[in-house]
Design a protein around this motif. Structure first.
Motif, short mmCIF file in Angstrom:
data_model
loop_
_atom_site.label_atom_id
_atom_site.label_comp_id
_atom_site.label_asym_id
_atom_site.label_seq_id
_atom_site.Cartn_x
_atom_site.Cartn_y
_atom_site.Cartn_z
N PHE A 67 58.55 -0.76 20.41
CA PHE A 67 59.25 -2.07 20.87
C PHE A 67 58.80 -2.51 22.39
O PHE A 67 58.79 -1.82 23.16
N GLU A 68 58.19 -3.59 22.24
CA GLU A 68 57.37 -4.08 23.65
C GLU A 68 58.33 -5.06 24.41
O GLU A 68 59.37 -5.38 23.64
N GLU A 69 58.43 -5.19 25.66
CA GLU A 69 59.15 -6.13 26.48
C GLU A 69 58.17 -6.99 27.17
O GLU A 69 57.65 -6.74 28.29
N VAL A 70 57.84 -8.13 26.63
CA VAL A 70 56.85 -9.21 27.25
C VAL A 70 57.45 -10.32 27.52
O VAL A 70 58.47 -10.79 26.74
N ASP A 71 57.17 -11.20 28.58
CA ASP A 71 57.44 -12.51 28.67
C ASP A 71 56.94 -13.47 27.48
O ASP A 71 55.65 -13.24 27.19
N PHE A 72 57.72 -14.39 26.82
CA PHE A 72 57.35 -15.32 25.89
C PHE A 72 58.11 -16.45 25.86
O PHE A 72 59.09 -16.58 26.52
N ILE A 73 57.48 -17.37 25.12
CA ILE A 73 58.09 -18.69 25.00
C ILE A 73 58.82 -18.90 23.83
O ILE A 73 58.30 -18.92 22.62
N PHE A 74 60.22 -18.91 23.95
CA PHE A 74 60.86 -18.84 22.85
C PHE A 74 60.67 -19.89 21.78
O PHE A 74 60.84 -19.56 20.41
N LEU A 109 62.29 -12.44 28.09
CA LEU A 109 61.50 -11.35 28.29
C LEU A 109 62.20 -10.40 27.05
O LEU A 109 63.55 -10.27 26.91
N GLY A 110 61.31 -10.10 26.05
CA GLY A 110 61.69 -9.20 24.89
C GLY A 110 60.41 -8.85 24.22
O GLY A 110 59.44 -9.06 24.49
N ASP A 111 60.79 -9.00 22.78
CA ASP A 111 60.01 -8.51 21.78
C ASP A 111 59.60 -9.61 20.83
O ASP A 111 60.54 -9.81 19.82
N PRO A 112 58.58 -10.48 21.19
CA PRO A 112 58.67 -11.73 20.30
C PRO A 112 58.07 -11.33 18.76
O PRO A 112 58.50 -12.05 17.86
N SER A 113 57.64 -10.42 18.63
CA SER A 113 56.94 -10.07 17.31
C SER A 113 58.00 -9.59 16.38
O SER A 113 58.05 -9.90 15.16
N THR A 330 40.15 -3.50 10.75
CA THR A 330 40.73 -2.59 10.19
C THR A 330 41.79 -3.22 9.24
O THR A 330 42.43 -3.94 9.40
N ALA A 331 42.06 -1.99 8.25
CA ALA A 331 43.19 -2.38 7.18
C ALA A 331 44.56 -1.67 7.76
O ALA A 331 45.38 -2.18 6.91
N ASP A 332 44.28 -0.73 8.62
CA ASP A 332 45.72 -0.24 9.12
C ASP A 332 45.57 -0.28 10.71
O ASP A 332 44.84 0.09 11.40
N PHE A 333 46.56 -1.11 11.27
CA PHE A 333 46.78 -1.33 12.57
C PHE A 333 48.18 -0.87 13.22
O PHE A 333 49.14 -1.14 12.89
N THR A 334 48.06 0.02 14.24
CA THR A 334 49.15 0.69 14.65
C THR A 334 49.47 0.10 16.12
O THR A 334 48.46 -0.25 16.82
N ALA A 335 50.47 0.58 16.73
CA ALA A 335 50.93 0.35 18.20
C ALA A 335 49.86 1.01 19.01
O ALA A 335 49.37 0.56 20.25
N GLU A 336 49.58 2.40 18.78
CA GLU A 336 48.70 2.96 19.23
C GLU A 336 47.37 2.30 19.46
O GLU A 336 46.45 2.25 20.43
N ASP A 337 46.57 1.87 18.48
CA ASP A 337 45.52 1.08 18.23
C ASP A 337 45.54 -0.38 19.29
O ASP A 337 44.76 -0.40 19.81
#
Length: 338
Positions: A67-74, A109-113, A330-337
């Protein structure tokens, strides 16, 4: 984590099936052939959704989901979600109403995705179960402190409703309301469990109430810290589209033969000149001998993977080569990628 391990191997050929079926649909077909092609495409996409939900569920259950914590426009997130939902409503007599509390801060500030994922799941369910009627999204600011707000989201619909005896396990994994519901609408029974897990991990809470024949209402709360306006990066409008890359010379690193042919067909249909290889040294040599405008890079390749090939391109002594745009494929995308 067997599901996570094999997901790429499953999704790669399935992506090829979806891609070629999409290409076939663009060709001249009889009405019966078009019906059959659309059925293949619909079934393939449904299977991809099941695979994605199983992977999401396994990662959440194992504590591997990041889970990320970023600035985003609600309001931009809400706008995007509503737009996507309206595309699902085409051909239905369904009205989507949206009410947003003016006290909600624009920058959070939070996880928009994750917020998008939760809303798309709940609103998507409503779209699925409402043939004629309305869906109402309401967002209220129920707490506002100096550095934090708590938002309450309500998704209400006039759909078929959920029987009272089924409400107690509606968030349980692999459980669905009734067999006839599954037969008509499909699904894995994982969507609402995933939604609940995400909301709980974001320190929120979700509840549901429903009546058969009258509709269903989901209500959830999420806390957010206030964002910093200057930290939000504006959308530059940089998207990949046929119009923008028409006529480009594109180098593609891809090791799957089916995907090679699919990408070649698609790029040629967009007026591009494709050069496709799975051999990293040969591909790097092509960059030195051909005028290449764009690179599409498969991340999962034998010998040298996409990250390693990209590093070699970026470290090349020629400025015209080390500055070429590279897009991950890619067909498979992870947070590490990411």
């Amino acid at each position: 984590m067997l599901i996570a391990t094999v997901s790429h191997e499953i999704r790669t050929p399935l992506s090829g099936i979806i891609g070629f079926t999409d290409l076939l649909r663009e060709s001249e077909l009889t009405e019966e052939q078009r019906y059959q092609v659309n059925a293949i495409l619909s079934a393939s996409k449904a299977l991809m959704d099941i695979i994605n939900q199983l992977l999401e569920y396994s990662k959440l259950s194992a504590g591997l989901e990041l889970f990320e914590e970023v600035d985003f426009i609600f309001f931009s997130i809400i706008q995007d979600v509503v737009y996507l939902c309206k595309t699902l409503m085409l051909g239905k007599e369904v009205e989507l109403k949206v009410e947003l509390d003016p006290d909600i801060p624009a920058e959070l500030l939070g996880d928009p995705s994750k917020l998008s994922q939760v809303l798309l799941n709940l609103l998507g369910n409503s779209v699925k179960f409402v043939e004629k009627g309305s869906i109402h999204l309401n967002v209220q600011c129920v707490q506002k402190r100096q550095e934090e707000v708590v938002l309450r989201f309500t998704v209400a619909d006039t759909g078929i409703g959920i029987p009272e005896q089924d409400l107690e396990h509606i968030f349980t994994s692999f459980r669905q309301a009734k067999q006839h519901t599954f037969s008509k609408y499909g699904g894995t029974g994982l969507g609402l469990n995933i939604v609940k897990q995400i909301i709980q991990k974001l320190n929120g809470d979700i509840r549901v109430r429903s009546r058969m024949g009258e509709g269903t209402t989901f209500t959830f709360t999420l806390p957010y810290r206030l964002g910093k306006p200057h930290a939000i990066i504006a959308d530059t409008g940089l998207t990949l589209s046929p119009e923008k890359i028409r006529g480009m010379r594109v180098l593609v690193f891809e090791d799957n033969e089916m995907n090679q042919k699919l990408i070649e067909h698609r790029l040629k249909s967009w007026g591009c000149t494709p050069h496709i290889t799975e051999n990293a040294p040969y591909g790097l040599k092509l960059l030195e001998t051909k005028n290449i405008d764009l690179v599409l890079m498969d991340l999962k390749m034998p010998l040298l993977n996409g990250f390693e090939v990209t590093q070699r391109i970026r470290k090349h002594s020629s400025n015209s080569i080390n500055s070429i745009p590279i897009i991950a494929l890619t067909a498979d995308f992870t947070a590490e990628d990411k």
